[in-house]
Scaffold this motif. Structure first.
Motif, PDB file in Angstrom:
ATOM      1  N   GLY A 141      20.927  10.278  53.704  1.00  0.00           N
ATOM      2  CA  GLY A 141      20.035   9.176  53.367  1.00  0.00           C
ATOM      3  C   GLY A 141      19.540   9.174  51.932  1.00  0.00           C
ATOM      4  O   GLY A 141      19.438   8.130  51.301  1.00  0.00           O
ATOM      5  N   GLU A 142      19.275  10.362  51.403  1.00  0.00           N
ATOM      6  CA  GLU A 142      18.721  10.371  50.043  1.00  0.00           C
ATOM      7  C   GLU A 142      19.784  10.249  48.962  1.00  0.00           C
ATOM      8  O   GLU A 142      19.474  10.217  47.782  1.00  0.00           O
ATOM      9  CB  GLU A 142      17.889  11.634  49.821  1.00  0.00           C
ATOM     10  N   PHE A 143      21.045  10.183  49.384  1.00  0.00           N
ATOM     11  CA  PHE A 143      22.117  10.115  48.374  1.00  0.00           C
ATOM     12  C   PHE A 143      22.825   8.761  48.347  1.00  0.00           C
ATOM     13  O   PHE A 143      23.897   8.659  47.768  1.00  0.00           O
ATOM     14  CB  PHE A 143      23.143  11.221  48.637  1.00  0.00           C
ATOM     15  N   VAL A 144      22.220   7.757  48.970  1.00  0.00           N
ATOM     16  CA  VAL A 144      22.898   6.457  49.105  1.00  0.00           C
ATOM     17  C   VAL A 144      23.415   5.910  47.787  1.00  0.00           C
ATOM     18  O   VAL A 144      24.461   5.273  47.738  1.00  0.00           O
ATOM     19  CB  VAL A 144      21.999   5.367  49.735  1.00  0.00           C
ATOM     20  N   ASP A 145      22.679   6.146  46.713  1.00  0.00           N
ATOM     21  CA  ASP A 145      23.074   5.524  45.446  1.00  0.00           C
ATOM     22  C   ASP A 145      23.818   6.476  44.525  1.00  0.00           C
ATOM     23  O   ASP A 145      24.021   6.186  43.353  1.00  0.00           O
ATOM     24  CB  ASP A 145      21.841   4.955  44.743  1.00  0.00           C
ATOM     25  N   TYR A 146      24.237   7.622  45.057  1.00  0.00           N
ATOM     26  CA  TYR A 146      25.019   8.554  44.260  1.00  0.00           C
ATOM     27  C   TYR A 146      26.478   8.116  44.225  1.00  0.00           C
ATOM     28  O   TYR A 146      26.970   7.469  45.141  1.00  0.00           O
ATOM     29  CB  TYR A 146      24.932   9.962  44.860  1.00  0.00           C
ATOM     30  N   TYR A 147      27.152   8.519  43.152  1.00  0.00           N
ATOM     31  CA  TYR A 147      28.600   8.313  43.098  1.00  0.00           C
ATOM     32  C   TYR A 147      29.277   9.550  43.695  1.00  0.00           C
ATOM     33  O   TYR A 147      28.723  10.660  43.611  1.00  0.00           O
ATOM     34  CB  TYR A 147      29.068   8.095  41.666  1.00  0.00           C
ATOM     35  N   PRO A 148      30.471   9.372  44.278  1.00  0.00           N
ATOM     36  CA  PRO A 148      31.146  10.498  44.938  1.00  0.00           C
ATOM     37  C   PRO A 148      31.252  11.751  44.068  1.00  0.00           C
ATOM     38  O   PRO A 148      31.081  12.856  44.560  1.00  0.00           O
ATOM     39  CB  PRO A 148      32.525   9.936  45.268  1.00  0.00           C
ATOM     40  N   ASN A 149      31.537  11.582  42.779  1.00  0.00           N
ATOM     41  CA  ASN A 149      31.731  12.798  41.978  1.00  0.00           C
ATOM     42  C   ASN A 149      30.420  13.523  41.691  1.00  0.00           C
ATOM     43  O   ASN A 149      30.407  14.556  41.038  1.00  0.00           O
ATOM     44  CB  ASN A 149      32.515  12.511  40.689  1.00  0.00           C
ATOM     45  N   GLN A 150      29.322  12.982  42.193  1.00  0.00           N
ATOM     46  CA  GLN A 150      28.058  13.696  42.068  1.00  0.00           C
ATOM     47  C   GLN A 150      27.758  14.498  43.335  1.00  0.00           C
ATOM     48  O   GLN A 150      26.729  15.149  43.423  1.00  0.00           O
ATOM     49  CB  GLN A 150      26.922  12.694  41.824  1.00  0.00           C
ATOM     50  N   LEU A 151      28.672  14.407  44.313  1.00  0.00           N
ATOM     51  CA  LEU A 151      28.440  15.076  45.597  1.00  0.00           C
ATOM     52  C   LEU A 151      29.380  16.260  45.776  1.00  0.00           C
ATOM     53  O   LEU A 151      30.470  16.292  45.210  1.00  0.00           O
ATOM     54  CB  LEU A 151      28.678  14.098  46.748  1.00  0.00           C
ATOM     55  N   SER A 152      28.972  17.203  46.610  1.00  0.00           N
ATOM     56  CA  SER A 152      29.850  18.323  46.940  1.00  0.00           C
ATOM     57  C   SER A 152      30.960  17.834  47.877  1.00  0.00           C
ATOM     58  O   SER A 152      30.879  16.747  48.434  1.00  0.00           O
ATOM     59  CB  SER A 152      29.047  19.418  47.626  1.00  0.00           C
ATOM     60  N   GLY A 153      31.983  18.675  48.038  1.00  0.00           N
ATOM     61  CA  GLY A 153      33.108  18.301  48.892  1.00  0.00           C
ATOM     62  C   GLY A 153      32.675  17.982  50.318  1.00  0.00           C
ATOM     63  O   GLY A 153      33.130  17.005  50.916  1.00  0.00           O
ATOM     64  N   GLY A 154      31.791  18.804  50.854  1.00  0.00           N
ATOM     65  CA  GLY A 154      31.321  18.595  52.221  1.00  0.00           C
ATOM     66  C   GLY A 154      30.610  17.261  52.365  1.00  0.00           C
ATOM     67  O   GLY A 154      30.820  16.517  53.327  1.00  0.00           O
ATOM     68  N   MET A 155      29.780  16.955  51.370  1.00  0.00           N
ATOM     69  CA  MET A 155      29.061  15.679  51.420  1.00  0.00           C
ATOM     70  C   MET A 155      30.033  14.511  51.313  1.00  0.00           C
ATOM     71  O   MET A 155      29.874  13.491  51.995  1.00  0.00           O
ATOM     72  CB  MET A 155      28.042  15.610  50.275  1.00  0.00           C
ATOM     73  N   GLN A 156      31.039  14.683  50.477  1.00  0.00           N
ATOM     74  CA  GLN A 156      32.014  13.595  50.325  1.00  0.00           C
ATOM     75  C   GLN A 156      32.729  13.334  51.640  1.00  0.00           C
ATOM     76  O   GLN A 156      32.965  12.182  52.011  1.00  0.00           O
ATOM     77  CB  GLN A 156      33.040  13.952  49.243  1.00  0.00           C
ATOM     78  N   GLN A 157      33.061  14.401  52.360  1.00  0.00           N
ATOM     79  CA  GLN A 157      33.748  14.192  53.634  1.00  0.00           C
ATOM     80  C   GLN A 157      32.817  13.581  54.677  1.00  0.00           C
ATOM     81  O   GLN A 157      33.256  12.829  55.534  1.00  0.00           O
ATOM     82  CB  GLN A 157      34.363  15.492  54.145  1.00  0.00           C
ATOM     83  N   ARG A 158      31.532  13.894  54.590  1.00  0.00           N
ATOM     84  CA  ARG A 158      30.583  13.224  55.485  1.00  0.00           C
ATOM     85  C   ARG A 158      30.586  11.730  55.236  1.00  0.00           C
ATOM     86  O   ARG A 158      30.591  10.923  56.171  1.00  0.00           O
ATOM     87  CB  ARG A 158      29.161  13.723  55.227  1.00  0.00           C
ATOM     88  N   VAL A 159      30.551  11.366  53.965  1.00  0.00           N
ATOM     89  CA  VAL A 159      30.578   9.941  53.633  1.00  0.00           C
ATOM     90  C   VAL A 159      31.882   9.325  54.121  1.00  0.00           C
ATOM     91  O   VAL A 159      31.894   8.217  54.659  1.00  0.00           O
ATOM     92  CB  VAL A 159      30.415   9.715  52.113  1.00  0.00           C
ATOM     93  N   ALA A 160      32.982  10.081  53.948  1.00  0.00           N
ATOM     94  CA  ALA A 160      34.284   9.562  54.384  1.00  0.00           C
ATOM     95  C   ALA A 160      34.267   9.313  55.892  1.00  0.00           C
ATOM     96  O   ALA A 160      34.826   8.318  56.376  1.00  0.00           O
ATOM     97  CB  ALA A 160      35.397  10.536  54.017  1.00  0.00           C
TER      98      ALA A 160
END
Ligand SMILES: Nc1ncnc2c1ncn2[C@@H]1O[C@H](COP(=O)(O)OP(=O)(O)O)[C@@H](O)[C@H]1O
Ligand SMILES: [Mg+2]
Lengths: 284, 270
Positions: B137-156
């Motif tokens: 929830g707190e990362f809604v406005d982040y770009y993918p390259n600002q996230l860790s791999g695990g977070m990116q897969q959660r978004v995916a």
């Protein structure tokens, strides 16, 4: 340095020769003829020492010329001030490159995204890009007149074909995983193009355009020589004719600076346009 | 009474089926058999893992199910309809991080919702629900390259689930993550699976992961890719009814069986 080449004579005293001035450089043969005739007329003989022509002015002279080039009024009223010449060059580049982008960017993307388009257009473009742009000079003048239009056309021809090919390649290099991800999310063709391909290649496309803009500057010199010579090229040829080599170098430095600064500016702007390319914010 | 019955019915119904599926690639004009005569069924709500040596055609199989690749023979059926193209009835999560780097987390999730929610505000609301659901929830406005791999897969995962697919296809989704993140993601996936009662096809080459998560494991053998065994896993899910206890004796035995199966699955042409 004595003994080296030195085809000229630097006048230290004009003597009886009316058009000689102190410090002037004249050819050896001419100097000897003038000295001879002065002697025959019974007037004072001009005095001078062997010297080399000054193609390479001293750095401080160039530095001064950087300033005086802007403050020296044009030789004739119909001619332009230096800053007007520069501005004129910039407008030629701008329009030529703009037309090139307006046609070249969409066509390049279509070629890269759709094979049939590429098969139709690219053989022709591959062929056309070997036409040297300057070769179109006479044609462009015949069709478009002697003023700015043929110059804009040369910039266009010089950049357009390369642009289509470079951008088509950039488009093809887009990682297929984005296209595939979009497909599994129900994207149709139009959405793929507008929402995946275009934004996906945008940062690279922008870099391509920056490089191509550099090409446009090389074509500028040719472009400005056709029809009525104009802009910064006109200034350079004019000053070279007067043997004001300090001014020539000043103009070259200005050209370099404009190129460098505009590229730097575009790079800075790029960082604003593509915020997603920024590094992670340290928040893992 | 009726409702219970229909639920049992739908739970037992076949959601996805491979029917005599074969795939031949042509590499420089030479045919290369990648998958041969694969038939299998996956029921609604089942969590199925596909394991096999690398290069045995796991990705090809799931890509055909996603509609990204065409079968040469037979095909994949979702609710008895032959798959020919990608569609929103199937969501896919790739091994390679494939979020759109030019879109924020929220915009990535919104991408697949454009047809269902033409109104942008509604679409945004829906996307936010999914982003919250995967705990970002707190990362809604982040770009993918600002996230860790695990977070990116959660978004995916959120992006794949948002359009409401009936089947979630996952091709080694956690293979690129570190061990700790992976085990958190495994649990997270099971929670979502439970909550949505969605059918999951999960490719992995990590046998432990397969035994930990799956109701049923398909074992593929290489050259050409064949289905050599279907292994139902009947170890109880002891942790909150989600994962299994990987240190229990039963886990050990199934793991060994599976390893033996894989070791036996040698190429046919050798
Ligand atoms: N597009 C393709 N063209 C040719 N051969 C392919 C293609 N995709 C996969 N293959 C081949 O098919 C086989 C199975 O590949 P893949 O499905 O990626 O295996 P896995 O995911 O199990 O590692 C491999 O031998 C691979 O080289
Ligand atoms: Mg694979």
């Amino acid at each position: 340095m004595p003994g080296l080449w030195q085809p000229l004579i630097k006048i230290s005293s004009p003597g009886g020769v009316a058009f000689y001035q102190e410090g002037m450089l004249v050819e050896k043969d001419q100097f000897e003829t003038q000295a001879q005739s002065a002697m025959e007329r019974g007037e004072a003989v001009p005095i001078g020492s062997p010297a080399n022509p000054v193609y390479l002015p001293a750095p401080h002279e160039v530095a001064t010329a950087l300033y005086t080039s802007f403050t020296t009024p044009p030789a004739r009223r119909s001619e332009m001030w230096f800053h007007q010449s520069i501005w004129h060059s910039i407008t030629i580049i701008f329009w030529g490159f703009l037309y090139s982008c307006l046609l070249g960017v969409p066509l390049g993307i279509l070629c890269g995204a759709y094979k049939p388009v590429s098969q139709l257009a690219e053989p022709f473009i591959e062929f056309a890009r070997y036409f040297p742009a300057p070769a179109f000079g006479a044609l462009a003048v015949a069709i478009l007149g002697i003023h700015d239009a043929p110059k804009v056309a040369i910039i266009f021809i010089g950049t357009f074909f390369q642009m289509v090919l470079v951008i088509a390649n950039t488009t093809r290099r887009l990682d297929t995983r984005y296209v595939e991800a979009a497909l599994t999310l129900g994207a149709n063709r139009l959405r793929l193009l507008w929402q995946v391909v275009v934004p996906g290649i945008l940062p690279d496309l922008y870099k391509d355009l920056r490089i191509l803009l550099g090409w446009a500057w090389t074509y500028l010199i040719v472009a400005e020589l056709i029809g009525t010579s104009s802009g910064i090229t006109w200034f350079i040829t004019q000053q070279a004719r007067y043997k004001n080599f300090d001014m020539v170098f000043a103009a070259l430095i200005i050209l370099g600076l404009i190129g460098l600064l505009s590229d730097l500016l575009l790079e800075r702007m790029g960082r604003r346009f593509f915020p997603w390319q920024r590094e992670r914010l340290g928040n893992s | 009474m009726v409702t219970v019955e229909t639920q049992v019915q739908s739970n037992l119904s076949v959601k996805l089926a491979f029917r005599n599926l074969g795939k031949t690639f042509f590499v420089q004009g030479e045919p290369k058999l990648a998958l041969q005569n694969i038939s299998a069924e996956i029921r609604t709500g089942e969590f199925v893992s596909i394991v096999g040596a690398s290069g045995c055609g796991k990705s090809t199989l799931i890509r055909i199910a996603a509609g990204l690749e065409q079968a040469s023979e037979g095909g994949v059926y979702v609710e008895n309809k032959l798959v020919t193209l990608p569609g929103q009835d199937r969501g896919m999560v790739f091994q390679q991080f494939s979020l759109f780097p030019w879109l924020t987390v929220k915009e990535n999730v919104m991408f697949g919702l454009q047809d269902q929610y033409p109104d942008k505000v509604r679409r945004e609301e829906k996307a936010l629900v999914w982003v919250e659901r995967v705990g970002l929830g707190e990362f809604v406005d982040y770009y993918p390259n600002q996230l860790s791999g695990g977070m990116q897969q959660r978004v995916a995962i959120a992006r794949a689930l948002a359009p409401g697919p009936k089947v979630l296809l996952m091709d080694e989704p956690f293979a690129a993550l570190d061990a700790q993140t992976r085990s958190r993601m495994q649990r997270h996936l099971l929670e979502i699976w439970r909550e949505l009662n969605i059918t999951v096809v999960f490719i992995t080459h990590d046998l432990e992961e397969a035994v930990l998560l799956a109701d049923k494991i398909f074992v593929l053998a290489p050259k050409p890719g064949r289905l050599v065994a279907t292994l139902p896993i009947d170890i109880p899910r002891t942790k909150d009814d989600l994962e299994r206890d990987k240190y229990g004796p039963k886990f050990e035995r199934v793991f060994k069986d599976l390893s033996a199966l894989l070791a036996d699955s040698v190429p046919l042409d050798q």
